[in-house]
Design a protein around this motif. Structure first.
Motif, PDB file in Angstrom:
ATOM      1  N   PRO A 186       2.404 -12.026  12.283  1.00 17.12           N
ATOM      2  CA  PRO A 186       1.418 -12.708  11.421  1.00 17.12           C
ATOM      3  C   PRO A 186       1.088 -11.941  10.139  1.00 17.12           C
ATOM      4  CG  PRO A 186       0.689 -12.685  13.713  1.00 17.12           C
ATOM      5  CD  PRO A 186       1.929 -11.849  13.658  1.00 17.12           C
ATOM      6  N   GLN A 187       1.280 -10.624  10.134  1.00 16.40           N
ATOM      7  CA  GLN A 187       0.951  -9.868   8.926  1.00 16.40           C
ATOM      8  C   GLN A 187       2.146  -9.738   7.982  1.00 16.40           C
ATOM      9  OE1 GLN A 187       1.106  -6.063   8.097  1.00 16.40           O
ATOM     10  NE2 GLN A 187       2.837  -5.628   9.440  1.00 16.40           N
ATOM     11  N   ALA A 188       3.270 -10.357   8.335  1.00 17.76           N
ATOM     12  CA  ALA A 188       4.468 -10.207   7.499  1.00 17.76           C
ATOM     13  C   ALA A 188       4.728 -11.472   6.685  1.00 17.76           C
ATOM     14  CB  ALA A 188       5.676  -9.904   8.373  1.00 17.76           C
ATOM     15  N   ALA A 189       5.113 -11.272   5.450  1.00 16.88           N
ATOM     16  CA  ALA A 189       5.529 -12.393   4.599  1.00 16.88           C
ATOM     17  C   ALA A 189       6.942 -12.098   4.133  1.00 16.88           C
ATOM     18  CB  ALA A 189       4.594 -12.529   3.404  1.00 16.88           C
ATOM     19  N   GLY A 190       7.808 -13.083   4.200  1.00 16.14           N
ATOM     20  CA  GLY A 190       9.196 -12.851   3.816  1.00 16.14           C
ATOM     21  C   GLY A 190       9.716 -13.953   2.920  1.00 16.14           C
ATOM     22  N   ARG A 191      10.659 -13.588   2.100  1.00 12.86           N
ATOM     23  CA  ARG A 191      11.255 -14.583   1.206  1.00 12.86           C
ATOM     24  C   ARG A 191      12.708 -14.220   0.938  1.00 12.86           C
ATOM     25  NH1 ARG A 191       8.907 -18.788  -1.366  1.00 12.86           N
ATOM     26  NH2 ARG A 191      10.339 -19.704  -2.862  1.00 12.86           N
TER      27      ARG A 191
ATOM     28  N   ILE B  91      16.060 -14.314  -1.296  1.00 13.26           N
ATOM     29  CA  ILE B  91      16.477 -14.475  -2.694  1.00 13.26           C
ATOM     30  C   ILE B  91      17.905 -13.940  -2.803  1.00 13.26           C
ATOM     31  CG2 ILE B  91      15.237 -12.337  -3.342  1.00 13.26           C
ATOM     32  CD1 ILE B  91      14.915 -13.599  -6.168  1.00 13.26           C
TER      33      ILE B  91
ATOM     34  N   GLU C 138      19.459 -12.117   0.150  1.00 11.98           N
ATOM     35  CA  GLU C 138      18.745 -10.952   0.679  1.00 11.98           C
ATOM     36  C   GLU C 138      17.303 -11.377   0.935  1.00 11.98           C
ATOM     37  OE1 GLU C 138      20.784  -7.018  -1.012  1.00 11.98           O
ATOM     38  OE2 GLU C 138      19.762  -8.139  -2.559  1.00 11.98           O
TER      39      GLU C 138
ATOM     40  N   VAL D 249      13.186 -10.271   1.064  1.00 11.28           N
ATOM     41  CA  VAL D 249      12.137  -9.323   0.689  1.00 11.28           C
ATOM     42  C   VAL D 249      10.972  -9.554   1.636  1.00 11.28           C
ATOM     43  CG1 VAL D 249      10.525  -8.600  -1.117  1.00 11.28           C
ATOM     44  CG2 VAL D 249      12.862  -9.256  -1.724  1.00 11.28           C
TER      45      VAL D 249
ATOM     46  N   VAL E 167       7.057  -8.406   2.880  1.00 13.20           N
ATOM     47  CA  VAL E 167       5.814  -7.697   2.578  1.00 13.20           C
ATOM     48  C   VAL E 167       5.039  -7.557   3.884  1.00 13.20           C
ATOM     49  CG1 VAL E 167       3.617  -7.743   1.337  1.00 13.20           C
ATOM     50  CG2 VAL E 167       5.679  -8.630   0.244  1.00 13.20           C
TER      51      VAL E 167
ATOM     52  N   ALA F  64       1.612  -6.973   5.123  1.00 10.98           N
ATOM     53  CA  ALA F  64       0.300  -7.047   4.469  1.00 10.98           C
ATOM     54  C   ALA F  64      -0.629  -5.903   4.888  1.00 10.98           C
ATOM     55  CB  ALA F  64      -0.347  -8.394   4.772  1.00 10.98           C
TER      56      ALA F  64
ATOM     57  N   GLY G  14       0.750  -2.959   3.009  1.00  9.85           N
ATOM     58  CA  GLY G  14       1.159  -3.197   1.627  1.00  9.85           C
ATOM     59  C   GLY G  14       2.603  -2.779   1.373  1.00  9.85           C
TER      60      GLY G  14
ATOM     61  N   VAL H 286       6.545  -2.953   1.061  1.00 15.72           N
ATOM     62  CA  VAL H 286       7.496  -4.000   0.672  1.00 15.72           C
ATOM     63  C   VAL H 286       8.897  -3.481   0.962  1.00 15.72           C
ATOM     64  CG1 VAL H 286       8.350  -5.450  -1.207  1.00 15.72           C
ATOM     65  CG2 VAL H 286       5.953  -4.738  -1.184  1.00 15.72           C
ATOM     66  N   MET H 287       9.736  -4.301   1.578  1.00 17.63           N
ATOM     67  CA  MET H 287      11.101  -3.845   1.865  1.00 17.63           C
ATOM     68  C   MET H 287      12.124  -4.938   1.573  1.00 17.63           C
ATOM     69  SD  MET H 287      11.127  -3.691   6.005  1.00 17.63           S
ATOM     70  CE  MET H 287       9.459  -3.404   6.497  1.00 17.63           C
ATOM     71  N   VAL H 288      13.333  -4.485   1.334  1.00 24.30           N
ATOM     72  CA  VAL H 288      14.436  -5.411   1.062  1.00 24.30           C
ATOM     73  C   VAL H 288      15.404  -5.340   2.233  1.00 24.30           C
ATOM     74  CG1 VAL H 288      16.343  -5.970  -0.495  1.00 24.30           C
ATOM     75  CG2 VAL H 288      14.216  -5.053  -1.425  1.00 24.30           C
TER      76      VAL H 288
ATOM     77  N   ALA I 176      16.734  -9.402  -5.440  1.00 24.54           N
ATOM     78  CA  ALA I 176      15.884  -8.981  -4.310  1.00 24.54           C
ATOM     79  C   ALA I 176      15.151  -7.681  -4.627  1.00 24.54           C
ATOM     80  CB  ALA I 176      16.732  -8.824  -3.051  1.00 24.54           C
TER      81      ALA I 176
ATOM     82  N   ILE J 219      -1.510  -8.501  -2.020  1.00 28.13           N
ATOM     83  CA  ILE J 219      -0.465  -8.536  -0.985  1.00 28.13           C
ATOM     84  C   ILE J 219      -0.956  -7.945   0.335  1.00 28.13           C
ATOM     85  CG2 ILE J 219       1.472  -8.565  -2.602  1.00 28.13           C
ATOM     86  CD1 ILE J 219       1.962  -5.603  -1.868  1.00 28.13           C
ATOM     87  N   THR J 220      -2.247  -7.686   0.429  1.00 34.98           N
ATOM     88  CA  THR J 220      -2.799  -7.244   1.715  1.00 34.98           C
ATOM     89  C   THR J 220      -3.153  -8.444   2.599  1.00 34.98           C
ATOM     90  OG1 THR J 220      -4.959  -7.129   0.683  1.00 34.98           O
ATOM     91  CG2 THR J 220      -3.715  -5.087   0.810  1.00 34.98           C
ATOM     92  N   ASP J 221      -2.808  -9.609   2.149  1.00 34.32           N
ATOM     93  CA  ASP J 221      -2.991 -10.826   2.932  1.00 34.32           C
ATOM     94  C   ASP J 221      -1.629 -11.520   2.982  1.00 34.32           C
ATOM     95  OD1 ASP J 221      -5.140 -13.135   3.784  1.00 34.32           O
ATOM     96  OD2 ASP J 221      -3.427 -13.973   2.709  1.00 34.32           O
ATOM     97  N   ALA J 222      -1.151 -11.815   4.205  1.00 28.70           N
ATOM     98  CA  ALA J 222       0.224 -12.313   4.343  1.00 28.70           C
ATOM     99  C   ALA J 222       0.436 -13.640   3.613  1.00 28.70           C
ATOM    100  CB  ALA J 222       0.577 -12.455   5.820  1.00 28.70           C
TER     101      ALA J 222
ATOM    102  N   GLN K 276       2.870 -14.243   0.388  1.00 23.53           N
ATOM    103  CA  GLN K 276       3.907 -15.284   0.330  1.00 23.53           C
ATOM    104  C   GLN K 276       3.830 -16.035  -1.004  1.00 23.53           C
ATOM    105  OE1 GLN K 276       7.015 -16.124   1.560  1.00 23.53           O
ATOM    106  NE2 GLN K 276       6.077 -16.014   3.592  1.00 23.53           N
TER     107      GLN K 276
ATOM    108  N   MET L 295       5.071 -13.848  -3.818  1.00 25.00           N
ATOM    109  CA  MET L 295       6.538 -13.791  -3.844  1.00 25.00           C
ATOM    110  C   MET L 295       7.126 -15.053  -4.466  1.00 25.00           C
ATOM    111  SD  MET L 295       8.070 -11.637  -0.698  1.00 25.00           S
ATOM    112  CE  MET L 295       7.200 -12.338   0.675  1.00 25.00           C
TER     113      MET L 295
ATOM    114  N   ARG M 178      13.778 -15.288 -11.801  1.00 25.34           N
ATOM    115  CA  ARG M 178      14.810 -16.261 -12.203  1.00 25.34           C
ATOM    116  C   ARG M 178      14.786 -16.482 -13.722  1.00 25.34           C
ATOM    117  NH1 ARG M 178      17.764 -16.272  -7.871  1.00 25.34           N
ATOM    118  NH2 ARG M 178      16.965 -17.346  -6.037  1.00 25.34           N
TER     119      ARG M 178
END
Lengths: 96, 272
Positions: free
Chosen positions: A12-17, A19, A22, A24, A26, A28, A31, A33-35, B217, B231-234, B238, B241, B249
């Motif tokens: 729940p604390q992770a956000a991904g996207r 691109i 690959e 990315v 986050v 949360a 704080g 951030v990884m690729v 990336a 970014i301390t809130d998921a 999002q 990002m 882009r």
């Protein structure tokens, strides 16, 4: 070693996207951030809570030139690392 | 109640301050960004309590914690607390000690703008910004990467900030907006202007000037890392990002290796 029968899903604390193949991420809480590279990003995409580690490894075998045994070992290790970083959680497959 | 309206990146905040002296200082502090005739997006009641309990000369660390739930931003620090309801466009800030009010208001505004920008498709980035020939260049990286150095070496152009900028799309293309918030160069100009974003550079100190294109990336990760607070809130991460993907882009992100002279502009100009 992580069981191959568990289903990984985003923490729940992770956000991904994704691109350009690959990912990315986050984390949360920290704080951070990884690729993730292409295969790591693909595993992240597939780890949606509906597939077991074994299911994901099978899909990796289909998409990349890698043996089933190697794919399973790599996916297990990779998922374990992301669980350690609190990017993924794992739970038993429904009905098991 | 004395009202001070400021507008940053097209978002107007009316500060209703219960202390005339604080209001006057706030007006002076944000003079380039005053917008007395603009309809506010937010009305913030600022209540100042106590006057001389803390010496302004006493070194203090202003620790701030924020949280964001159900469109309500909560702000807490050792010198005051505040809230902002994004749906209602209303907030409050309660300042415990007069000498810390300036810092408190500044931090509250930074945080408010950081969170609100994401809501409207923009992002506040830890970055320096320079407008050269009516085109904006953004330089970013963690503390110590050289934002203030780049700013010092670019004073012949329009400096937007050495520390924080807002980037948001206008009619489909990203614009960089100056902000009144201060960084290391306290007396550096903070131009209340905007310009189309044409270059984004991750800073690296080096012995020679050169640029390298970052992978999308990597560029995304580096940019998101420079979005403070949000970014301390998921869920918010999002959204940040998503905005930064659009940004990457539209405007390729490069790594600028530079040494301490203004020759890096020649390298940048050669890329254009």
């Amino acid at each position: 070693m992580l069981s191959p029968d568990v289903c990984p899903a985003p923490h729940p604390q992770a956000a991904g996207r994704m691109i350009d193949n690959e990912a990315v991420l986050v984390l949360a809480d920290s704080g951070q951030v990884m690729v993730l590279n292409e295969t790591g990003g693909r595993i992240w995409e597939l780890a949606d809570g509906t597939r077991t580690v074994t299911d994901i490894a099978r899909m990796i075998v289909e998409e990349y030139e890698v043996s089933e045994e190697q794919a399973l070992a790599d996916v297990q290790e990779f998922v374990y690392q992301l669980v350690e970083k609190q990017a993924l959680i794992v739970f038993p497959k429904e009905g098991q | 109640m004395d009202e001070v309206r400021i507008s940053v990146a097209g978002v107007c905040v009316a500060l209703r301050i219960n202390d005339a002296e604080v209001a006057e200082r706030t007006r002076a502090r944000y003079r380039e960004f005053l917008a007395p005739d603009t309809t506010p997006d937010f009305v913030i009641d600022v209540a100042v309590h106590g006057r001389e309990e803390v010496s302004p000369l006493m070194p203090r660390i202003l620790e701030v914690t924020t949280s964001f739930h159900d469109d309500i931003l909560t702000f807490e620090s050792s010198f005051g607390e505040g809230k902002a309801d994004f749906d209602a466009g209303y907030g409050m800030l309660s300042a415990a000690h007069l000498p810390m009010v300036r810092l408190l208001i500044e931090n509250y505004l930074r945080i408010l703008y950081a969170w609100y920008m994401v809501r409207i498709g923009g992002v506040l980035l830890h970055s320096a910004g320079v407008v050269k020939d009516k085109r904006a260049y953004l330089f970013f990286g963690p503390s110590g990467s050289g934002k203030s150095t780049i700013t010092r070496l670019s004073m012949e152009h329009v400096v937007l900030s050495d520390d924080i900028l807002i980037v948001r799309p206008v009619n489909g293309s990203f614009q960089v907006f100056g902000v009144p918030f201060r960084g290391e160069l306290v007396y550096a100009p903070r131009a209340n202007t905007r310009a189309p974003l044409v270059g984004i550079f991750r800073l690296r100190k080096a012995k020679e000037h050169r640029v390298e294109l970052l992978s999308p990336a990597r560029a995304l990760a580096e940019l998101v890392s420079c979005a403070p607070f949000v970014i301390t809130d998921a869920a918010m991460a999002q959204r940040v990002m998503k905005i930064c993907v659009e940004l990457v882009r539209q405007v390729p992100v490069k790594e600028l290796h530079f040494r301490k002279d203004s020759g890096f502009w020649r390298v940048i100009d050669a890329q254009s």
